[in-house]
Every structure is written in structure tokens, then in C-alpha cells.
Design a protein around this motif. Structure first.
Motif, PDB file in Angstrom:
ATOM      1  N   ALA A 187     -62.005  20.628  12.813  1.00 26.31           N
ATOM      2  CA  ALA A 187     -62.949  20.990  13.871  1.00 26.31           C
ATOM      3  C   ALA A 187     -62.636  20.300  15.190  1.00 26.31           C
ATOM      4  O   ALA A 187     -62.796  20.883  16.268  1.00 26.31           O
ATOM      5  CB  ALA A 187     -64.379  20.677  13.431  1.00 26.31           C
ATOM      6  N   SER A 188     -62.173  19.063  15.136  1.00 26.97           N
ATOM      7  CA  SER A 188     -61.875  18.329  16.369  1.00 26.97           C
ATOM      8  C   SER A 188     -60.750  19.007  17.158  1.00 26.97           C
ATOM      9  O   SER A 188     -60.763  19.005  18.388  1.00 26.97           O
ATOM     10  CB  SER A 188     -61.496  16.882  16.044  1.00 26.97           C
ATOM     11  OG  SER A 188     -60.390  16.833  15.155  1.00 26.97           O
ATOM     12  N   TYR A 189     -59.791  19.600  16.451  1.00 30.02           N
ATOM     13  CA  TYR A 189     -58.716  20.337  17.124  1.00 30.02           C
ATOM     14  C   TYR A 189     -59.283  21.568  17.820  1.00 30.02           C
ATOM     15  O   TYR A 189     -58.940  21.864  18.983  1.00 30.02           O
ATOM     16  CB  TYR A 189     -57.636  20.739  16.125  1.00 30.02           C
ATOM     17  CG  TYR A 189     -56.672  21.777  16.653  1.00 30.02           C
ATOM     18  CD1 TYR A 189     -55.744  21.453  17.644  1.00 30.02           C
ATOM     19  CD2 TYR A 189     -56.700  23.081  16.186  1.00 30.02           C
ATOM     20  CE1 TYR A 189     -54.875  22.402  18.152  1.00 30.02           C
ATOM     21  CE2 TYR A 189     -55.830  24.042  16.684  1.00 30.02           C
ATOM     22  CZ  TYR A 189     -54.926  23.702  17.664  1.00 30.02           C
ATOM     23  OH  TYR A 189     -54.061  24.649  18.161  1.00 30.02           O
ATOM     24  N   LEU A 190     -60.157  22.303  17.137  1.00 28.20           N
ATOM     25  CA  LEU A 190     -60.745  23.507  17.714  1.00 28.20           C
ATOM     26  C   LEU A 190     -61.600  23.184  18.932  1.00 28.20           C
ATOM     27  O   LEU A 190     -61.637  23.935  19.904  1.00 28.20           O
ATOM     28  CB  LEU A 190     -61.590  24.223  16.661  1.00 28.20           C
ATOM     29  CG  LEU A 190     -60.811  24.804  15.477  1.00 28.20           C
ATOM     30  CD1 LEU A 190     -61.774  25.315  14.412  1.00 28.20           C
ATOM     31  CD2 LEU A 190     -59.865  25.899  15.920  1.00 28.20           C
ATOM     32  N   GLN A 191     -62.273  22.044  18.895  1.00 26.25           N
ATOM     33  CA  GLN A 191     -63.156  21.656  19.993  1.00 26.25           C
ATOM     34  C   GLN A 191     -62.407  21.093  21.189  1.00 26.25           C
ATOM     35  O   GLN A 191     -62.795  21.331  22.339  1.00 26.25           O
ATOM     36  CB  GLN A 191     -64.174  20.625  19.513  1.00 26.25           C
ATOM     37  CG  GLN A 191     -65.208  21.175  18.550  1.00 26.25           C
ATOM     38  CD  GLN A 191     -66.167  20.089  18.109  1.00 26.25           C
ATOM     39  OE1 GLN A 191     -65.794  19.144  17.430  1.00 26.25           O
ATOM     40  NE2 GLN A 191     -67.416  20.213  18.525  1.00 26.25           N
ATOM     41  N   ASN A 192     -61.324  20.365  20.935  1.00 25.18           N
ATOM     42  CA  ASN A 192     -60.686  19.598  22.001  1.00 25.18           C
ATOM     43  C   ASN A 192     -59.362  20.160  22.515  1.00 25.18           C
ATOM     44  O   ASN A 192     -58.952  19.840  23.633  1.00 25.18           O
ATOM     45  CB  ASN A 192     -60.451  18.158  21.529  1.00 25.18           C
ATOM     46  CG  ASN A 192     -61.740  17.474  21.121  1.00 25.18           C
ATOM     47  OD1 ASN A 192     -62.786  17.677  21.743  1.00 25.18           O
ATOM     48  ND2 ASN A 192     -61.679  16.662  20.073  1.00 25.18           N
TER      49      ASN A 192
END
Length: 281
Positions: free
Chosen positions: A174-179
Motif C-alpha cells: 500500500a505504501s508504494y501505491l500511496q507514495n
């Protein structure tokens, strides 16, 4: 040791599939004890609701949280994915799991995903081995527009460049998708969204991780269907292939040659000359 604190947002896109006929929903029900704390987001793209009130109640009683969204206009897959990525709740989960409605997950799918995510915190994409008709269909090698299927299973860290994978079964941090990830190209309706994601991923990441688990999946294009349905799928594949290979005059020209050959091959395969000219309409 598996980190049970790793929770998922599971997106299942339905189209004319009930609780009884969706392999994915049946599979998730079997694995529900592994999904405490995770959320099931059901996105129904059917003209009329696929799930009855009772079926939805069964799912709501089986999972920590269930949300049911209906888009009878048959919203493009790229638009659905982008809407999910823009949700503030993405921050609550470690990973987004993409699933079609016709995927059968192995019993160790989520334990493998959690274990691998915990052991490789710097990796942003985790893929199962996806099989259809006793062949490995994902991951695969990709050279421009041509995918080459793997003959043997390979697991562990895998170079991301020149690789393809289908959407169903992707576990994306999720952190990749968000950032980092900028979202899907919404010109791509249903085909090509997976290739688009993999191409973007490879520009930002050196590796993804292939899980030691499998999914049995149905590839709709190769199933028996009426000719008009097959032609609609064919046109979308042609259109998406052209969009994905528009980087230069060279790739455009090479892609056009490939698509002419592809059209001829489909005309022979399905015994219809409509594959040679219908795409121009």
C-alpha cells in the motif's frame, strides 16, 4: 514466523457472478480465518446486482468488514482501480490484493503473502504463480507486445524489467501505491491494465517477489463464447496493445505489423474474416 498484523484490502471485481458461481468468493470464504482484520471490497460491475441480500449477509458475517459497490454501467477496470487507490482507507492496510471473480486461491496464499512481505520490506509487489489449463500464465516474460510464458515455476526475487503478470492475485504494498505509483491510464478499459502496471512498476523497482503459492484462473479470451463477444474482446486487446506501445514511431510501426499478424491469426483461429476489418470501425 508469519506477521499476522499484516492486513489487506481485498478488491474483488464481479461481473454476473453470484456467491455460488464465483470461484474467488468461494475460495475467500474457505480462507476467511486467515483474513481477520482485512477488508473485502466487492465491486460489482454487472448490469444488475450479482449478489442477493442473503449472499451479502453471508459474506458480512464471515469477514471483519465488507463493502459492496455497484456500477451497472460496467465501469472501466482502470477507473475502478484508480478510485480504490484514491481512498483514504488505503493507509490502514499493508497491501492491496487484486482479484477477478474466477480465481481459485491455494490454501497458503495469505500466509505466504504475509511471510514474504515481512521478510522483504523493501519489495513492493508479490505475485503468485497463476495457472490456466495446466499452463503458467503469470508471471511471464514480455518483449514489447509479445508475452512469453514460463515453462517452469520460479519463486523468490525476480527482476521486474521485461516481465508481465495478470491482475488477479497481485499483492501490492500500500505504501508504494500511496507514495510512488501515479495510477492507471484510464484509456485502458479492461485489457492492458496489468501490463501498464507492470511497466510502471519496473521503472521504479528492480525486483518483485514470486510467492510459493498458486492460483487457478480462467482466461476469458480462450473460453467458448459467441463470436460477437469474442470480437469485442479482440478489439479491446488491439486497442490496448496500441496504447501500451505508443512511446515512439518505431514501436508504433512494429506494433502495427504485429497487430496485422495477430488479426490474421485470430481470423483463422475463429474462422471469421471479421477479425481482419471489424477493428477499424
Amino acid at each position: 514466523m508469519v506477521d499476522t498484523k499484516i492486513n489487506f484490502l481485498l478488491l474483488v471485481v464481479l461481473y454476473n457472478k453470484s456467491l455460488q458461481t464465483s470461484e474467488t468468493l468461494g475460495s475467500l470464504l474457505t480462507l476467511r480465518d486467515q483474513l481477520k482484520g482485512s477488508k473485502l471490497l466487492l465491486w460489482d460491475n454487472s448490469p444488475a446486482s450479482s449478489l442477493t441480500k442473503h449472499e451479502l449477509e453471508v459474506l458480512q458475517s464471515s469477514f471483519t468488514e465488507v463493502e459492496y459497490v455497484c456500477t451497472p454501467e460496467n465501469l472501466a477496470l482502470s477507473a475502478i482501480y484508480n478510485q480504490v487507490l484514491q481512498r483514504q482507507e488505503m493507509a490502514k492496510y499493508e497491501g492491496l490484493v487484486l482479484l477477478d471473480h474466477d480465481s481459485l486461491l491455494a490454501d497458503n496464499f495469505f500466509t505466504e503473502a504475509r511471510s514474504s512481505m515481512a521478510q522483504h520490506p523493501d519489495i513492493n509487489l508479490f505475485l503468485p504463480i497463476v495457472e490456466s489449463n495446466n499452463e503458467i500464465v503469470s508471471p511471464a516474460d514480455l518483449y514489447l507486445f509479445k508475452g512469453v510464458r514460463w515453462k517452469q515455476k520460479q519463486t523468490g526475487l525476480t527482476k521486474a524489467k521485461h516481465r508481465a503478470a495478470i491482475n488477479s492475485g497481485m499483492v501490492i504494498r500500500a505504501s508504494y501505491l500511496q507514495n510512488e505509483y501515479k495510477g492507471y491510464d484510464e484509456r485502458l478499459k479492461f485489457y492492458g491494465t496489468d501490463t501498464y502496471f507492470m511497466n510502471c512498476y519496473a521503472t521504479q523497482n528492480t525486483y518483485f517477489y514470486v510467492l510459493n503459492t498458486s492460483i487457478l484462473h480462467q482466461l476469458n479470451y480462450f473460453e467458448k463464447e459467441e463470436l460477437d463477444v469474442k470480437l469485442r474482446r479482440f478489439r479491446e486487446i488491439r486497442r490496448s496493445t496500441a496504447i501500451l506501445n505508443e512511446q515512439s514511431i518505431w514501436t508504433k510501426a512494429l506494433t502495427e505489423v504485429y497487430l496485422l499478424a495477430f488479426s490474421a491469426l485470430q481470423a483463422v483461429r475463429f474462422k471469421s474474416t471479421r477479425f481482419l476489418y471489424d477493428h477499424k470501425r
